[in-house]
Design a protein around this motif. Structure first.
Motif, PDB file in Angstrom:
ATOM      1  N   TYR A 170      23.834 -48.460 -10.794  1.00  0.00           N
ATOM      2  CA  TYR A 170      22.528 -48.211 -10.166  1.00  0.00           C
ATOM      3  C   TYR A 170      22.317 -46.722  -9.943  1.00  0.00           C
ATOM      4  CZ  TYR A 170      23.392 -53.124  -9.336  1.00  0.00           C
ATOM      5  OH  TYR A 170      23.704 -54.438  -9.505  1.00  0.00           O
ATOM      6  N   VAL A 171      23.356 -46.022  -9.588  1.00  0.00           N
ATOM      7  CA  VAL A 171      23.287 -44.577  -9.408  1.00  0.00           C
ATOM      8  C   VAL A 171      22.953 -43.899 -10.735  1.00  0.00           C
ATOM      9  CG1 VAL A 171      24.660 -42.537  -8.831  1.00  0.00           C
ATOM     10  CG2 VAL A 171      24.855 -44.600  -7.424  1.00  0.00           C
ATOM     11  N   LYS A 172      23.545 -44.387 -11.813  1.00  0.00           N
ATOM     12  CA  LYS A 172      23.301 -43.804 -13.136  1.00  0.00           C
ATOM     13  C   LYS A 172      21.845 -43.949 -13.570  1.00  0.00           C
ATOM     14  CE  LYS A 172      26.289 -44.627 -16.360  1.00  0.00           C
ATOM     15  NZ  LYS A 172      27.328 -45.191 -17.237  1.00  0.00           N
ATOM     16  N   ALA A 173      21.107 -44.852 -12.956  1.00  0.00           N
ATOM     17  CA  ALA A 173      19.702 -45.075 -13.311  1.00  0.00           C
ATOM     18  C   ALA A 173      18.769 -44.041 -12.680  1.00  0.00           C
ATOM     19  CB  ALA A 173      19.271 -46.484 -12.890  1.00  0.00           C
ATOM     20  N   LEU A 174      19.314 -43.127 -11.890  1.00  0.00           N
ATOM     21  CA  LEU A 174      18.495 -42.132 -11.182  1.00  0.00           C
ATOM     22  C   LEU A 174      18.423 -40.848 -12.000  1.00  0.00           C
ATOM     23  CD1 LEU A 174      20.001 -42.802  -7.640  1.00  0.00           C
ATOM     24  CD2 LEU A 174      17.855 -43.698  -8.590  1.00  0.00           C
ATOM     25  N   PRO A 175      17.331 -40.641 -12.744  1.00  0.00           N
ATOM     26  CA  PRO A 175      17.262 -39.553 -13.726  1.00  0.00           C
ATOM     27  C   PRO A 175      17.225 -38.152 -13.144  1.00  0.00           C
ATOM     28  CG  PRO A 175      15.108 -40.566 -13.498  1.00  0.00           C
ATOM     29  CD  PRO A 175      16.080 -41.399 -12.688  1.00  0.00           C
ATOM     30  N   ASN A 176      16.829 -37.995 -11.887  1.00  0.00           N
ATOM     31  CA  ASN A 176      16.696 -36.669 -11.292  1.00  0.00           C
ATOM     32  C   ASN A 176      17.820 -36.325 -10.323  1.00  0.00           C
ATOM     33  OD1 ASN A 176      14.156 -35.845 -12.502  1.00  0.00           O
ATOM     34  ND2 ASN A 176      13.307 -37.569 -11.369  1.00  0.00           N
ATOM     35  N   LEU A 177      18.822 -37.163 -10.266  1.00  0.00           N
ATOM     36  CA  LEU A 177      19.913 -36.969  -9.310  1.00  0.00           C
ATOM     37  C   LEU A 177      20.783 -35.785  -9.722  1.00  0.00           C
ATOM     38  CD1 LEU A 177      20.833 -38.443  -6.729  1.00  0.00           C
ATOM     39  CD2 LEU A 177      22.559 -39.554  -8.128  1.00  0.00           C
ATOM     40  N   VAL A 178      20.852 -34.770  -8.858  1.00  0.00           N
ATOM     41  CA  VAL A 178      21.671 -33.584  -9.139  1.00  0.00           C
ATOM     42  C   VAL A 178      22.863 -33.475  -8.186  1.00  0.00           C
ATOM     43  CG1 VAL A 178      19.852 -32.256 -10.258  1.00  0.00           C
ATOM     44  CG2 VAL A 178      20.163 -32.061  -7.784  1.00  0.00           C
ATOM     45  N   GLN A 179      22.810 -34.175  -7.058  1.00  0.00           N
ATOM     46  CA  GLN A 179      23.936 -34.171  -6.127  1.00  0.00           C
ATOM     47  C   GLN A 179      24.219 -35.595  -5.671  1.00  0.00           C
ATOM     48  OE1 GLN A 179      23.671 -31.341  -2.922  1.00  0.00           O
ATOM     49  NE2 GLN A 179      23.074 -29.687  -4.283  1.00  0.00           N
ATOM     50  N   LEU A 180      25.494 -35.946  -5.715  1.00  0.00           N
ATOM     51  CA  LEU A 180      25.929 -37.292  -5.341  1.00  0.00           C
ATOM     52  C   LEU A 180      27.187 -37.178  -4.495  1.00  0.00           C
ATOM     53  CD1 LEU A 180      25.883 -40.416  -5.607  1.00  0.00           C
ATOM     54  CD2 LEU A 180      27.168 -40.119  -7.751  1.00  0.00           C
ATOM     55  N   SER A 181      27.184 -37.834  -3.349  1.00  0.00           N
ATOM     56  CA  SER A 181      28.372 -37.889  -2.501  1.00  0.00           C
ATOM     57  C   SER A 181      28.748 -39.343  -2.285  1.00  0.00           C
ATOM     58  CB  SER A 181      28.122 -37.222  -1.150  1.00  0.00           C
ATOM     59  OG  SER A 181      29.262 -37.387  -0.322  1.00  0.00           O
ATOM     60  N   LEU A 182      29.999 -39.637  -2.560  1.00  0.00           N
ATOM     61  CA  LEU A 182      30.543 -40.986  -2.360  1.00  0.00           C
ATOM     62  C   LEU A 182      31.779 -40.911  -1.466  1.00  0.00           C
ATOM     63  CD1 LEU A 182      30.126 -42.063  -6.074  1.00  0.00           C
ATOM     64  CD2 LEU A 182      28.775 -42.895  -4.140  1.00  0.00           C
ATOM     65  N   ASP A 183      31.767 -39.985  -0.525  1.00  0.00           N
ATOM     66  CA  ASP A 183      32.902 -39.767   0.364  1.00  0.00           C
ATOM     67  C   ASP A 183      33.248 -41.045   1.130  1.00  0.00           C
ATOM     68  OD1 ASP A 183      32.829 -37.110  -0.394  1.00  0.00           O
ATOM     69  OD2 ASP A 183      31.837 -36.420   1.431  1.00  0.00           O
ATOM     70  N   GLY A 184      34.534 -41.360   1.158  1.00  0.00           N
ATOM     71  CA  GLY A 184      35.012 -42.470   1.969  1.00  0.00           C
ATOM     72  C   GLY A 184      34.617 -43.851   1.485  1.00  0.00           C
ATOM     73  N   THR A 185      34.258 -43.974   0.218  1.00  0.00           N
ATOM     74  CA  THR A 185      33.907 -45.280  -0.346  1.00  0.00           C
ATOM     75  C   THR A 185      35.107 -45.836  -1.115  1.00  0.00           C
ATOM     76  OG1 THR A 185      33.050 -44.339  -2.408  1.00  0.00           O
ATOM     77  CG2 THR A 185      31.485 -44.564  -0.569  1.00  0.00           C
ATOM     78  N   SER A 186      34.901 -46.945  -1.820  1.00  0.00           N
ATOM     79  CA  SER A 186      35.973 -47.566  -2.609  1.00  0.00           C
ATOM     80  C   SER A 186      35.881 -47.248  -4.091  1.00  0.00           C
ATOM     81  CB  SER A 186      35.950 -49.085  -2.405  1.00  0.00           C
ATOM     82  OG  SER A 186      36.187 -49.388  -1.055  1.00  0.00           O
ATOM     83  N   VAL A 187      35.051 -46.287  -4.452  1.00  0.00           N
ATOM     84  CA  VAL A 187      34.902 -45.890  -5.851  1.00  0.00           C
ATOM     85  C   VAL A 187      36.218 -45.285  -6.329  1.00  0.00           C
ATOM     86  CG1 VAL A 187      33.655 -44.313  -7.375  1.00  0.00           C
ATOM     87  CG2 VAL A 187      32.420 -45.571  -5.617  1.00  0.00           C
ATOM     88  N   THR A 188      36.570 -45.543  -7.580  1.00  0.00           N
ATOM     89  CA  THR A 188      37.833 -45.062  -8.145  1.00  0.00           C
ATOM     90  C   THR A 188      37.587 -44.064  -9.273  1.00  0.00           C
ATOM     91  OG1 THR A 188      37.963 -46.774  -9.841  1.00  0.00           O
ATOM     92  CG2 THR A 188      38.883 -47.322  -7.667  1.00  0.00           C
ATOM     93  N   GLU A 189      38.679 -43.479  -9.722  1.00  0.00           N
ATOM     94  CA  GLU A 189      38.607 -42.563 -10.860  1.00  0.00           C
ATOM     95  C   GLU A 189      37.985 -43.256 -12.067  1.00  0.00           C
ATOM     96  OE1 GLU A 189      41.588 -40.116 -13.884  1.00  0.00           O
ATOM     97  OE2 GLU A 189      42.433 -41.511 -12.436  1.00  0.00           O
ATOM     98  N   GLU A 190      38.378 -44.488 -12.313  1.00  0.00           N
ATOM     99  CA  GLU A 190      37.844 -45.235 -13.457  1.00  0.00           C
ATOM    100  C   GLU A 190      36.320 -45.310 -13.408  1.00  0.00           C
ATOM    101  OE1 GLU A 190      37.982 -49.746 -15.351  1.00  0.00           O
ATOM    102  OE2 GLU A 190      39.365 -49.208 -13.756  1.00  0.00           O
ATOM    103  N   GLY A 191      35.770 -45.619 -12.251  1.00  0.00           N
ATOM    104  CA  GLY A 191      34.319 -45.687 -12.114  1.00  0.00           C
ATOM    105  C   GLY A 191      33.662 -44.334 -12.293  1.00  0.00           C
ATOM    106  N   LEU A 192      34.260 -43.299 -11.720  1.00  0.00           N
ATOM    107  CA  LEU A 192      33.696 -41.951 -11.816  1.00  0.00           C
ATOM    108  C   LEU A 192      33.719 -41.424 -13.241  1.00  0.00           C
ATOM    109  CD1 LEU A 192      35.260 -40.523  -8.553  1.00  0.00           C
ATOM    110  CD2 LEU A 192      32.860 -41.152  -8.929  1.00  0.00           C
ATOM    111  N   LEU A 193      34.705 -41.826 -14.022  1.00  0.00           N
ATOM    112  CA  LEU A 193      34.753 -41.403 -15.425  1.00  0.00           C
ATOM    113  C   LEU A 193      33.580 -41.966 -16.221  1.00  0.00           C
ATOM    114  CD1 LEU A 193      38.592 -41.646 -16.100  1.00  0.00           C
ATOM    115  CD2 LEU A 193      37.198 -39.561 -15.983  1.00  0.00           C
ATOM    116  N   GLY A 194      32.965 -43.031 -15.721  1.00  0.00           N
ATOM    117  CA  GLY A 194      31.796 -43.618 -16.377  1.00  0.00           C
ATOM    118  C   GLY A 194      30.493 -42.887 -16.104  1.00  0.00           C
ATOM    119  N   LEU A 195      30.533 -41.816 -15.321  1.00  0.00           N
ATOM    120  CA  LEU A 195      29.314 -41.058 -15.010  1.00  0.00           C
ATOM    121  C   LEU A 195      29.020 -39.959 -16.029  1.00  0.00           C
ATOM    122  CD1 LEU A 195      29.703 -40.574 -11.136  1.00  0.00           C
ATOM    123  CD2 LEU A 195      28.406 -42.336 -12.359  1.00  0.00           C
TER     124      LEU A 195
END
Length: 182
Positions: A100-125
């Motif tokens: 859902y985050v990837k669907a945001l075309p104008n997003l220039v800053q993203l913070s996911l501090d303290g969430t359960s997101v992993t390296e694997e998910g972040l590599l998909g960005l």
């Protein structure tokens, strides 16, 4: 910011200023000129509140810090195409929310501090070429993992490590100044 447009803040210096609830967010969802919404340290905000926030036309900056936000809540934001900065801190957010985050075309800053997101998910960005700052503090990512993410986001600064005890590490493109975080 456009003339006459508002910034609403539900916290200051990490301390709640207002008891912001989902009901309050329902009341502001119809605002025509709200560009910035700061809801850091607002634990009463849930996925239902994000559904209301998603109805705010023209919202550019959204800061939410609540343990009651999940992937479902993030899914409501996928049509907020004007979002430039999205801070989702301390929620129950996993790799599933990143589509859902990837669907945001104008997003220039993203913070996911303290969430359960992993390296694997972040590599998909990697296809988010507009992203200039990614904050992933308190995610158990070391320097090696941060560099792997940096490889798929070469024009983006990555802030990782811990939010406690000083300034966390920041890596980015050489010769480029890091963007302002606020």
């Amino acid at each position: 910011m456009a003339r006459g447009c508002a910034t609403l803040a539900g916290s200051a210096a990490g301390r709640p200023v207002v008891n912001v609830t989902d009901t309050a967010l329902a009341d502001i969802a119809s605002m025509r000129c709200l560009h910035n919404l700061h809801l850091i340290s607002c634990p009463q905000v849930t996925d239902a509140g994000l559904a209301y926030i998603a109805k705010i036309a023209g919202l550019r900056r959204l800061y939410v810090g609540s343990p009651n936000i999940t992937d479902k809540g993030v899914s409501y934001l996928k049509n907020c195409v004007t979002l430039e900065r999205l801070y989702l801190r301390d929620g129950k957010i996993s790799n599933a929310a990143l589509k859902y985050v990837k669907a945001l075309p104008n997003l220039v800053q993203l913070s996911l501090d303290g969430t359960s997101v992993t390296e694997e998910g972040l590599l998909g960005l990697g296809d988010m070429t507009q992203l200039r700052l990614l904050q992933v503090r308190d995610l158990r990512l070391g320097h090696g993992e941060a560099n792997q993410i940096k490889n798929v986001l070469p024009n983006c600064f990555i802030r990782y490590g811990s939010r406690k005890g000083g300034s966390p590490p920041l890596i980015g493109p050489p010769g480029v100044t890091a963007p302002n975080e606020h």
